[in-house]
Write a protein that holds these residues in place. Sequence first.
Motif, PDB file in Angstrom:
ATOM      1  N   ARG A 162      -7.253   1.353   0.245  1.00  0.00           N
ATOM      2  CA  ARG A 162      -6.774   1.606  -1.119  1.00  0.00           C
ATOM      3  C   ARG A 162      -7.560   2.714  -1.807  1.00  0.00           C
ATOM      4  O   ARG A 162      -7.018   3.482  -2.595  1.00  0.00           O
ATOM      5  CB  ARG A 162      -6.859   0.323  -1.952  1.00  0.00           C
ATOM      6  N   LEU A 215       0.856  -1.175   0.000  1.00  0.00           N
ATOM      7  CA  LEU A 215       0.000   0.000   0.000  1.00  0.00           C
ATOM      8  C   LEU A 215       0.896   1.229   0.000  1.00  0.00           C
ATOM      9  O   LEU A 215       1.874   1.277   0.758  1.00  0.00           O
ATOM     10  CB  LEU A 215      -0.895   0.026   1.240  1.00  0.00           C
ATOM     11  N   ASP A 264      -9.928  -2.556   0.964  1.00  0.00           N
ATOM     12  CA  ASP A 264     -10.506  -1.703  -0.076  1.00  0.00           C
ATOM     13  C   ASP A 264     -10.674  -0.271   0.417  1.00  0.00           C
ATOM     14  O   ASP A 264     -10.422   0.686  -0.334  1.00  0.00           O
ATOM     15  CB  ASP A 264     -11.855  -2.267  -0.520  1.00  0.00           C
TER      16      ASP A 264
END
Length: 413
Positions: free
Chosen positions: A353, A104, A350
């Motif tokens: 992100r 990430l 999710d």
Amino acid sequence: MSLTVGTVVSAQTELSMWYHGSQNEFEREIIVEIVEDFNASQPDWKVILKSFPEGSYNDSVVQAAQTGNLPDIIDVDAPVVANWAWLGYLQPLNLTEAKVAAFLPSAVGRWNGHIYSVGLWEAALAILTRKSTLEKYDIRLPSLAAPWSADEFETALVKIKQSGDFEYPLDLGLAREGEWFPYAISPFLQSFGGDLIDRSAYDTAQGVLNGEAALKFGRWWQSLFTRGLVPGPGEPQSDRTAALIEGRYAMAWDGNWSVLDFIEAFGEDAVFLPAPDFGQGSVIGAGSWQFGVSATSKHVDGASAFVEFAIQDRYLSTIADELGLIPPTPAAASASANYGPEGRLSGFVDLSRQQALLRPVSPSYVVIAKVFERALVEIAEGGDVKTVLDEATDDINRDIKRNAGYVNQLGVE
């Protein structure tokens, strides 16, 4: 006479390492395991771990830097990486881009075009509540693709407040100090369209912290307290998760680290929801603790080797399952019981992100954070919104000017 030729065993070179989590027993156990595994995996380096309470850790690093006594490996909170690099506390890691390509973005600390730190986990915030609560008050269950609008969020809070069933409709965790305010609350400001600083050059807060969008945010923020929708900054909170489970609050703005206990209490009825969209998209904070190498270390190769060893997916998955923290790579997430395809926390990957925004990557951040916290508390306590935000803007700009614009903060030579 005969000679016996033996194998010469050289001693491992010691690497000192400081870590902020002495008070978190489970987290510390995992870090100790990684250190012991690294020491046993090769003959050249031996990491010696020293743990500190989180509350005093940063001060200990600053004092050590001033006296020339920094350790080789430093645990560093992501938002202060730029400041510590600018001050000369950190040096770039001897780590290739390929090693962090899958991470990430918020789990890699960058400065001046170099990698300075890498994290073993990430964290994300969401609204924790129960499906049954939403159904009871006829409130739509939002999704990442369709979060609540500002109007929907407002309606939900007012409905729950008017029911009288809870002490407060929403808990924002404002008993916490320090990083909580810029990490947890500035995303609301950013969703309104404001920010902590103008990110185009990081040289002023004018127009973003005190512009029309910020003023709208400030008025909304103040109304949360005047209408009794959230607990105030001065109200004690010994255990936020317990209070949510006990039903004192209908919803809580909290992190993935709290969700496992909430799920254990309510099972499938427990849900975590994306941030509301106040007009400029849904936003959550990003950037957690990471490992870097001190600028004074004479063993950057060894310290970097430790960091590279520590970021193996097997450790990232263990941390995710033991502590509920977000694994920073897809492979670690897939292998995790909590964040894998069937895991109850997979949605947090999710969220991170798609909604995460780093706090300002600038040496000025350490001042920005304190100024923003003070401004939010003053507004919550009834201060004039425009006056407070203008003063906060002036304080930040004054610091930037005092430090000559933090020369080279954007990597410009």
